[in-house]
Design an enzyme around this catalytic site. Structure first.
Site, mmCIF file in Angstrom:
data_model
loop_
_atom_site.group_PDB
_atom_site.id
_atom_site.type_symbol
_atom_site.label_atom_id
_atom_site.label_comp_id
_atom_site.label_asym_id
_atom_site.label_seq_id
_atom_site.Cartn_x
_atom_site.Cartn_y
_atom_site.Cartn_z
ATOM 1 N N ASP A 21 70.725 2.657 -66.725
ATOM 2 C CA ASP A 21 70.530 2.578 -65.278
ATOM 3 C C ASP A 21 70.883 3.924 -64.654
ATOM 4 O O ASP A 21 71.847 4.577 -65.064
ATOM 5 C CB ASP A 21 71.434 1.490 -64.683
ATOM 6 C CG ASP A 21 70.925 0.091 -64.991
ATOM 7 O OD1 ASP A 21 69.763 -0.026 -65.436
ATOM 8 O OD2 ASP A 21 71.682 -0.871 -64.796
ATOM 9 N N TRP A 50 73.084 -1.146 -72.127
ATOM 10 C CA TRP A 50 72.903 -2.119 -73.193
ATOM 11 C C TRP A 50 71.772 -1.637 -74.092
ATOM 12 O O TRP A 50 70.934 -0.832 -73.688
ATOM 13 C CB TRP A 50 72.695 -3.509 -72.653
ATOM 14 C CG TRP A 50 71.342 -3.836 -72.141
ATOM 15 C CD1 TRP A 50 70.795 -3.433 -70.969
ATOM 16 C CD2 TRP A 50 70.377 -4.641 -72.793
ATOM 17 N NE1 TRP A 50 69.547 -3.947 -70.837
ATOM 18 C CE2 TRP A 50 69.258 -4.696 -71.949
ATOM 19 C CE3 TRP A 50 70.333 -5.340 -74.005
ATOM 20 C CZ2 TRP A 50 68.117 -5.418 -72.278
ATOM 21 C CZ3 TRP A 50 69.202 -6.057 -74.324
ATOM 22 C CH2 TRP A 50 68.112 -6.091 -73.457
#
Lengths: 191, 138
Positions: free
Chosen positions: A132, A113
């Site tokens: 991540d 994101w």
């Protein structure tokens, strides 16, 4: 003894900030973009220079984001680091990677994101890509949970609770990185 | 290596986007805004270079889809577009920019705010079925 330790740590961090590879290359990038060589706006520099390269391709000239910020806002391994304004997880810099790279043995999830954070030195908003790193057990160090501009999961493009490792080969979350992908035209609307 | 690739994508992405749309008479500041809106609202899943991922289709497909009967409407009704937080005008600008940058085509006439407003008012409940119907020609 602990006072000596703290002094050594602070001195080392200050030295790293002044003389680190990132700082040197950022300054070198500014010199190059400053006019010593023409037509090099598209040269890929470090992630900190992406905003500059992207912006210059539009004909305007923006400096690379200043990175010599003192204190926690200038320490990538601290929750208060300016780029970590909406991070939720373990900082990869404390886990064997860095604020812009994954630890060895982990894979960066391709989906993620994106939000904006304001650099306190130049007061500009930068587009931050929260990635991540996946494939090893949760790191467990330097946990941060800042949620500036974050929104509930029904706005997935603004949510940091999602396990973005869902887009990677392994869905096991290890840590999070925060990379600059460009200079924002404006801050994200949720702020 | 991943970082270098990403940097190349972003820089090439910016330069190519501006050149392509500048040739179409779109103001550079509008291109810059569309690119910003793409990065902030679309690139999380479609990725910086529009290449998509295992679960998200590549935007290189958009040119082919746009050319199909109903393709123009399809692109304004898929969830990523219809549910975007962008207003109609900025979403129209992103779609026009995206077709040029990734789809190697031009929306002619360009999407307008009015058209986007009408399309996004009818979002697909099953976008995969809609895509299959589009590709099948009905």
């Amino acid at each position: 003894m602990s006072r000596l330790d703290r002094w050594m740590e602070n001195s080392s961090r200050a030295l790293a900030r002044r003389s680190g590879r990132r700082g040197f290359l950022a300054r070198l990038g500014r010199v190059i973009a400053g006019g010593t060589v023409t037509g090099v706006a598209a040269l890929p520099l470090l992630p900190v220079a992406r905003g500059q390269a992207s912006d210059e391709s539009h004909g305007s000239r923006a400096a690379a984001p200043p990175e010599d910020i003192q204190g926690p806002e200038g320490d990538p391994n601290h929750c208060d680091y300016w780029r970590n304004c909406a991070i939720d997880g373990f900082l990869c810099g404390c886990c064997g990677g860095s604020s812009t790279s994954c630890p060895p043995g982990t894979e960066m999830s391709p989906v993620t994101w994106i939000g904006t954070c304001r650099n306190p030195l130049d007061k500009k908003d930068y587009l931050i890509w929260y990635n991540d790193c996946c494939g090893r057990n949760p790191c467990g160090r330097c946990f941060c949970n800042r949620n500036e501009g974050e929104r509930p999961v029904y706005h997935p493009y603004r949510n940091n609770d999602i396990n973005w490792c869902a887009g990677a080969e392994s869905q096991v979350y290890n840590c999070s990185a925060a990379m600059i992908i460009g200079l924002a035209v404006e801050g994200q609307p949720e702020k | 290596m991943r970082l270098l690739s990403a940097a190349l994508l972003v820089t090439g992405f910016a330069a190519a986007g501006v050149q392509a749309l500048a040739a179409d008479g779109v103001a550079a500041r509008d291109v810059k805004m569309a690119q910003h809106d793409y990065l902030l609202n679309c690139a999380a899943c479609h990725l910086l270079g529009g290449q998509g991922s295992r679960t998200v289709p590549p935007l290189a497909d958009t040119g082919r889809l746009f050319a199909l009967p109903g393709g123009r409407e399809y692109l304004g009704r898929v969830p990523g577009a219809a549910h975007s937080p962008l207003d109609d005008k900025r979403l129209a600008a992103v779609l026009n920019w995206m077709l040029s940058r990734f789809g190697d085509t031009t929306a002619d006439p360009p999407y307008t705010a009015g058209e986007i407003g009408r399309l996004r008012a009818q979002p697909y409940l099953d976008p995969l079925a809609a895509r299959r119907r589009l590709l099948a020609g009905h």
